[in-house]
Design an enzyme around this catalytic site. Structure first.
Site, mmCIF file in Angstrom:
data_model
loop_
_atom_site.group_PDB
_atom_site.id
_atom_site.type_symbol
_atom_site.label_atom_id
_atom_site.label_comp_id
_atom_site.label_asym_id
_atom_site.label_seq_id
_atom_site.Cartn_x
_atom_site.Cartn_y
_atom_site.Cartn_z
ATOM 1 N N LYS A 13 0.840 -1.212 0.000
ATOM 2 C CA LYS A 13 0.000 0.000 0.000
ATOM 3 C C LYS A 13 0.872 1.259 0.000
ATOM 4 O O LYS A 13 0.675 2.161 -0.800
ATOM 5 C CB LYS A 13 -0.931 0.021 1.237
ATOM 6 C CG LYS A 13 -1.780 -1.223 1.397
ATOM 7 C CD LYS A 13 -2.671 -1.152 2.615
ATOM 8 C CE LYS A 13 -1.947 -1.120 3.950
ATOM 9 N NZ LYS A 13 -1.200 -2.345 4.287
ATOM 10 N N ARG A 127 11.981 -5.413 4.723
ATOM 11 C CA ARG A 127 11.727 -3.985 4.479
ATOM 12 C C ARG A 127 12.746 -3.101 5.196
ATOM 13 O O ARG A 127 13.132 -3.341 6.328
ATOM 14 C CB ARG A 127 10.324 -3.615 4.950
ATOM 15 C CG ARG A 127 10.081 -2.106 4.916
ATOM 16 C CD ARG A 127 8.647 -1.720 5.037
ATOM 17 N NE ARG A 127 8.004 -2.229 6.218
ATOM 18 C CZ ARG A 127 6.685 -2.164 6.435
ATOM 19 N NH1 ARG A 127 5.899 -1.626 5.525
ATOM 20 N NH2 ARG A 127 6.171 -2.639 7.542
ATOM 21 N N ARG A 171 0.371 -8.900 13.568
ATOM 22 C CA ARG A 171 -0.276 -7.899 12.710
ATOM 23 C C ARG A 171 -1.160 -8.576 11.658
ATOM 24 O O ARG A 171 -2.225 -8.078 11.313
ATOM 25 C CB ARG A 171 0.785 -7.029 12.023
ATOM 26 C CG ARG A 171 1.420 -6.031 12.993
ATOM 27 C CD ARG A 171 2.709 -5.475 12.459
ATOM 28 N NE ARG A 171 2.554 -4.735 11.238
ATOM 29 C CZ ARG A 171 3.533 -4.558 10.347
ATOM 30 N NH1 ARG A 171 4.725 -5.091 10.553
ATOM 31 N NH2 ARG A 171 3.322 -3.852 9.266
HETATM 32 P P1 AP5 Z 1 4.931 -1.564 1.966
HETATM 33 O O1 AP5 Z 1 4.531 -0.773 0.767
HETATM 34 O O2 AP5 Z 1 5.682 -0.878 3.057
HETATM 35 O O3 AP5 Z 1 3.655 -2.357 2.535
HETATM 36 P P2 AP5 Z 1 2.349 -1.806 3.226
HETATM 37 O O4 AP5 Z 1 1.177 -2.488 2.592
HETATM 38 O O5 AP5 Z 1 2.315 -0.311 3.242
HETATM 39 O O6 AP5 Z 1 2.548 -2.444 4.659
HETATM 40 P P3 AP5 Z 1 2.683 -1.804 6.105
HETATM 41 O O7 AP5 Z 1 3.434 -2.818 6.918
HETATM 42 O O8 AP5 Z 1 3.240 -0.424 6.085
HETATM 43 O O9 AP5 Z 1 1.202 -1.782 6.483
HETATM 44 P P4 AP5 Z 1 0.618 -1.815 7.850
HETATM 45 O O10 AP5 Z 1 -0.780 -1.592 7.433
HETATM 46 O O11 AP5 Z 1 0.836 -2.974 8.717
HETATM 47 O O12 AP5 Z 1 1.431 -0.683 8.641
HETATM 48 P P5 AP5 Z 1 1.077 0.815 8.958
HETATM 49 O O13 AP5 Z 1 2.300 1.611 8.901
HETATM 50 O O14 AP5 Z 1 -0.123 1.272 8.181
HETATM 51 O O15 AP5 Z 1 5.785 -2.817 1.433
HETATM 52 C C1 AP5 Z 1 6.357 -3.745 2.324
HETATM 53 C C2 AP5 Z 1 7.703 -4.235 1.755
HETATM 54 O O16 AP5 Z 1 7.467 -4.944 0.534
HETATM 55 C C3 AP5 Z 1 8.693 -3.123 1.397
HETATM 56 O O17 AP5 Z 1 9.983 -3.565 1.739
HETATM 57 C C4 AP5 Z 1 8.576 -2.952 -0.117
HETATM 58 O O18 AP5 Z 1 9.807 -2.546 -0.683
HETATM 59 C C5 AP5 Z 1 8.190 -4.359 -0.553
HETATM 60 N N1 AP5 Z 1 7.249 -4.386 -1.676
HETATM 61 C C6 AP5 Z 1 6.097 -3.670 -1.788
HETATM 62 N N2 AP5 Z 1 5.463 -3.972 -2.941
HETATM 63 C C7 AP5 Z 1 6.233 -4.903 -3.543
HETATM 64 C C8 AP5 Z 1 6.111 -5.638 -4.769
HETATM 65 N N3 AP5 Z 1 5.072 -5.479 -5.604
HETATM 66 N N4 AP5 Z 1 7.088 -6.536 -5.084
HETATM 67 C C9 AP5 Z 1 8.126 -6.724 -4.256
HETATM 68 N N5 AP5 Z 1 8.303 -6.067 -3.097
HETATM 69 C C10 AP5 Z 1 7.360 -5.171 -2.741
HETATM 70 O O19 AP5 Z 1 0.577 0.681 10.484
HETATM 71 C C11 AP5 Z 1 1.478 0.398 11.524
HETATM 72 C C12 AP5 Z 1 0.755 0.367 12.857
HETATM 73 O O20 AP5 Z 1 0.110 1.636 13.112
HETATM 74 C C13 AP5 Z 1 -0.390 -0.656 12.974
HETATM 75 O O21 AP5 Z 1 0.071 -1.934 13.309
HETATM 76 C C14 AP5 Z 1 -1.235 -0.007 14.098
HETATM 77 O O22 AP5 Z 1 -0.662 -0.212 15.360
HETATM 78 C C15 AP5 Z 1 -1.147 1.484 13.777
HETATM 79 N N6 AP5 Z 1 -2.214 1.908 12.860
HETATM 80 C C16 AP5 Z 1 -2.071 2.336 11.569
HETATM 81 N N7 AP5 Z 1 -3.251 2.625 11.023
HETATM 82 C C17 AP5 Z 1 -4.191 2.378 11.989
HETATM 83 C C18 AP5 Z 1 -5.613 2.461 12.018
HETATM 84 N N8 AP5 Z 1 -6.320 2.859 10.964
HETATM 85 N N9 AP5 Z 1 -6.245 2.107 13.163
HETATM 86 C C19 AP5 Z 1 -5.561 1.707 14.258
HETATM 87 N N10 AP5 Z 1 -4.214 1.604 14.291
HETATM 88 C C20 AP5 Z 1 -3.533 1.921 13.157
#
Ligand code: AP5
Length: 216
Positions: A13, A127, A171
């Site tokens: 994402k 990552r 997660r």
């Molecule tokens: P990346 O693009 O970073 O993946 P992502 O889908 O953004 O995953 P996140 O881990 O950031 O999502 P998340 O939802 O758990 O975390 P968030 O920060 O929102 O890609 C991942 C890796 O894969 C990278 O190394 C990239 O290079 C690689 N990659 C990507 N696409 C690729 C492809 N096509 N091919 C190969 N490699 C690829 O949330 C963190 C924490 O914040 C949560 O756990 C929670 O505690 C809190 N939080 C956030 N939002 C909320 C909410 N709405 N409500 C309550 N708590 C929340």
């Protein structure tokens, strides 16, 4: 164009939101990034969110809703936004629906990123991120030119605390329990688009660009 990027951790994402924003001139509002910024700055929100995030649980709906509503209002006059990682529970989605109705904001589409669990675990374990500009890398799939250093600004890349193997598993469990029900919630609105996001980054990007040219 106002979008929601929905999907499990590691689905891409954040990676793809950044590229889509550059191409279509919309702005990314990543709930996780905004929370991490608050933690870093030691704000009252950050102090409440820190421990919850480190163990891979969800921050309370009320805190996240208020934070995201303020961020969306600040962007109201822009060309549009991508909500990345928000909403993440049915309570958040219901609150967002009311907020959009009150503010007369139209939701254009919801993108549902889908990828096999083993791909998600592999992506999260490898990552790396730049603490200065936020660019995301992967040690194997998308490595920087120089090992451990950001291509853009020469900053040393870091590993997110919640990318430890045990926290990744938690997660994913939280995703299945609390966030996956949103797929059906948004499918009923007719705005949901499924995207197979398990392929390499250029091929996923191509699928997304084709889709956005259609819905833009
Ligand atoms: P990346 O693009 O970073 O993946 P992502 O889908 O953004 O995953 P996140 O881990 O950031 O999502 P998340 O939802 O758990 O975390 P968030 O920060 O929102 O890609 C991942 C890796 O894969 C990278 O190394 C990239 O290079 C690689 N990659 C990507 N696409 C690729 C492809 N096509 N091919 C190969 N490699 C690829 O949330 C963190 C924490 O914040 C949560 O756990 C929670 O505690 C809190 N939080 C956030 N939002 C909320 C909410 N709405 N409500 C309550 N708590 C929340």
């Amino acid at each position: 164009m106002n979008l929601i990027f929905l999907g499990p951790p590691g689905a891409g994402k954040g990676t793809h939101a950044k590229v889509i924003c550059e191409k279509f001139g919309v702005l990314q509002l990543a709930a996780g990034d905004i929370l991490r910024k608050n933690v870093k700055e030691g704000t009252s929100l950050g102090l409440q969110a820190k421990a919850v995030m480190e163990r891979g649980a969800l921050v309370s709906d009320e805190l996240v809703n208020n934070m995201m509503f303020a961020e969306i209002l600040a962007l109201k006059s822009s060309k549009g936004f991508i909500l990345d990682g928000y909403p993440r529970t049915i309570v958040q989605a219901e609150a967002l629906k009311k907020f959009f109705a009150k503010e007369k904001i139209a939701l254009t589409a919801v993108i549902n990123f889908m990828a096999p669990e083993e791909v998600l675990v592999d992506r999260l374990s490898g990552r790396r991120g730049c603490p200065k500009c936020g660019k995301i890398y992967h040690v194997r799939n998308m490595p920087p030119k120089k090992d451990g250093i950001c291509d853009r600004d020469g900053e040393k890349l870091t590993i997110r605390k919640d990318d430890e193997p045990e926290t990744i598993r938690h997660r994913l469990k939280v995703y299945h329990e609390s966030t996956k029900p949103l797929v059906e919630f948004y499918r009923k609105t007719g705005l949901l688009h499924d995207v197979l996001a398990g392929g390499d980054a250029p091929s996923v990007q191509k699928i997304l660009e084709k889709l956005f040219e259609k819905i833009h």
